[in-house]
Design a protein around this motif. Structure first.
Motif, PDB file in Angstrom:
ATOM      1  N   ILE A  79       0.756  -1.213   0.039  1.00 21.62           N
ATOM      2  CA  ILE A  79       0.168  -0.087  -0.064  1.00 21.62           C
ATOM      3  C   ILE A  79       0.854   1.232   0.101  1.00 21.62           C
ATOM      4  N   ALA A  80       1.920   1.303   0.809  1.00 22.53           N
ATOM      5  CA  ALA A  80       2.630   2.392   0.930  1.00 22.53           C
ATOM      6  C   ALA A  80       3.621   2.568  -0.352  1.00 22.53           C
ATOM      7  N   ASN A  82       2.373   1.784  -3.425  1.00 24.12           N
ATOM      8  CA  ASN A  82       1.168   2.336  -4.324  1.00 24.12           C
ATOM      9  C   ASN A  82       0.996   3.581  -3.958  1.00 24.12           C
ATOM     10  N   LEU A  83       1.214   4.157  -2.975  1.00 27.31           N
ATOM     11  CA  LEU A  83       0.894   5.533  -2.637  1.00 27.31           C
ATOM     12  C   LEU A  83       2.200   6.505  -2.807  1.00 27.31           C
ATOM     13  N   ASN A  85       5.204   6.140  -1.191  1.00 33.83           N
ATOM     14  CA  ASN A  85       5.783   6.592  -0.135  1.00 33.83           C
ATOM     15  C   ASN A  85       6.788   5.395   0.327  1.00 33.83           C
ATOM     16  N   HIS A 140       3.004  12.963   4.667  1.00 36.25           N
ATOM     17  CA  HIS A 140       3.444  11.930   4.957  1.00 36.25           C
ATOM     18  C   HIS A 140       2.248  11.221   5.941  1.00 36.25           C
ATOM     19  N   ASP A 142      -0.843  11.972   5.651  1.00 31.72           N
ATOM     20  CA  ASP A 142      -2.028  11.395   4.753  1.00 31.72           C
ATOM     21  C   ASP A 142      -1.576   9.954   4.339  1.00 31.72           C
ATOM     22  N   ASP A 143      -0.406   9.697   3.992  1.00 36.05           N
ATOM     23  CA  ASP A 143      -0.006   8.539   3.541  1.00 36.05           C
ATOM     24  C   ASP A 143      -0.201   7.340   4.605  1.00 36.05           C
ATOM     25  N   GLU A 146      -3.949   6.781   5.143  1.00 34.85           N
ATOM     26  CA  GLU A 146      -4.447   5.745   4.013  1.00 34.85           C
ATOM     27  C   GLU A 146      -4.059   4.396   4.217  1.00 34.85           C
ATOM     28  N   THR A 147      -2.754   4.240   4.626  1.00 31.37           N
ATOM     29  CA  THR A 147      -2.057   2.819   4.530  1.00 31.37           C
ATOM     30  C   THR A 147      -3.002   1.997   5.713  1.00 31.37           C
ATOM     31  N   ARG A 150      -6.696   1.476   4.911  1.00 26.36           N
ATOM     32  CA  ARG A 150      -6.958   0.186   4.300  1.00 26.36           C
ATOM     33  C   ARG A 150      -6.546  -1.086   4.535  1.00 26.36           C
TER      34      ARG A 150
END
Length: 153
Positions: A79-80, A82-83, A85, A140, A142-143, A146-147, A150
């Motif tokens: 996930i990270a 894909n973002l 990050n 950071h 926000d990432d 979101e991680t 999810r």
């Protein structure tokens, strides 16, 4: 810390945003001082401590991710990635921080030049520094948010 609810996640995000604001004020103070390069050193030190602190608050520092069940740890890192990050779930090094500072390099160049204009330039440099630090820190957060969101079941 294992975040298990959206309410906990929101609370951690709000705490992390307050932390970013405090550190951004320190960055702004350093930018107002007309010593070449001092602001970059201060900002690098701030980010070297701030990003791991944010990761830890969200349960996403390297040790916390390594301690997760292997499938979940892979999910977090995927996930990270894909973002976009590269800091989540990893150790934050000076090299990584330097890359982050380069991303906002134009702001630093402008800030460096403005610092030499008496008073108004120092105020503008402080404002740019504050904004740049907030931008990096909040992006950071926000990432991380979101991680974790999810991965919540």
């Amino acid at each position: 810390m294992q975040i298990t609810t959206l309410a906990e996640l929101d609370r951690v995000r709000d705490e992390a945003r307050r932390l970013v604001t405090k550190r951004s004020l320190v960055s702004a103070g350093a930018a107002a001082v007309p010593i070449p390069g001092a602001d970059l050193i201060v900002d690098a030190n701030i980010l070297t401590k701030l990003l791991p602190d944010i990761n830890h608050r969200f349960g996403l520092d390297a040790a916390q991710v390594a301690a997760l069940e292997p499938a979940r740890g892979k999910q977090v890192l995927l996930i990270a990635a894909n973002l976009g990050n590269g800091v989540i779930g990893r150790s934050v090094t000076r090299r990584i921080v330097t890359m982050l500072i380069r991303r906002i390099g134009a702001r630093y160049a402008t800030k460096s030049l403005l610092r030499y204009v008496p008073f108004a330039g120092q105020v503008a440099a402080a404002g740019i520094s504050f904004g740049a630090m907030k931008l990096v820190g909040n992006a950071h957060i926000d990432d991380c948010y979101e991680t974790v969101r999810r991965t919540l079941a």
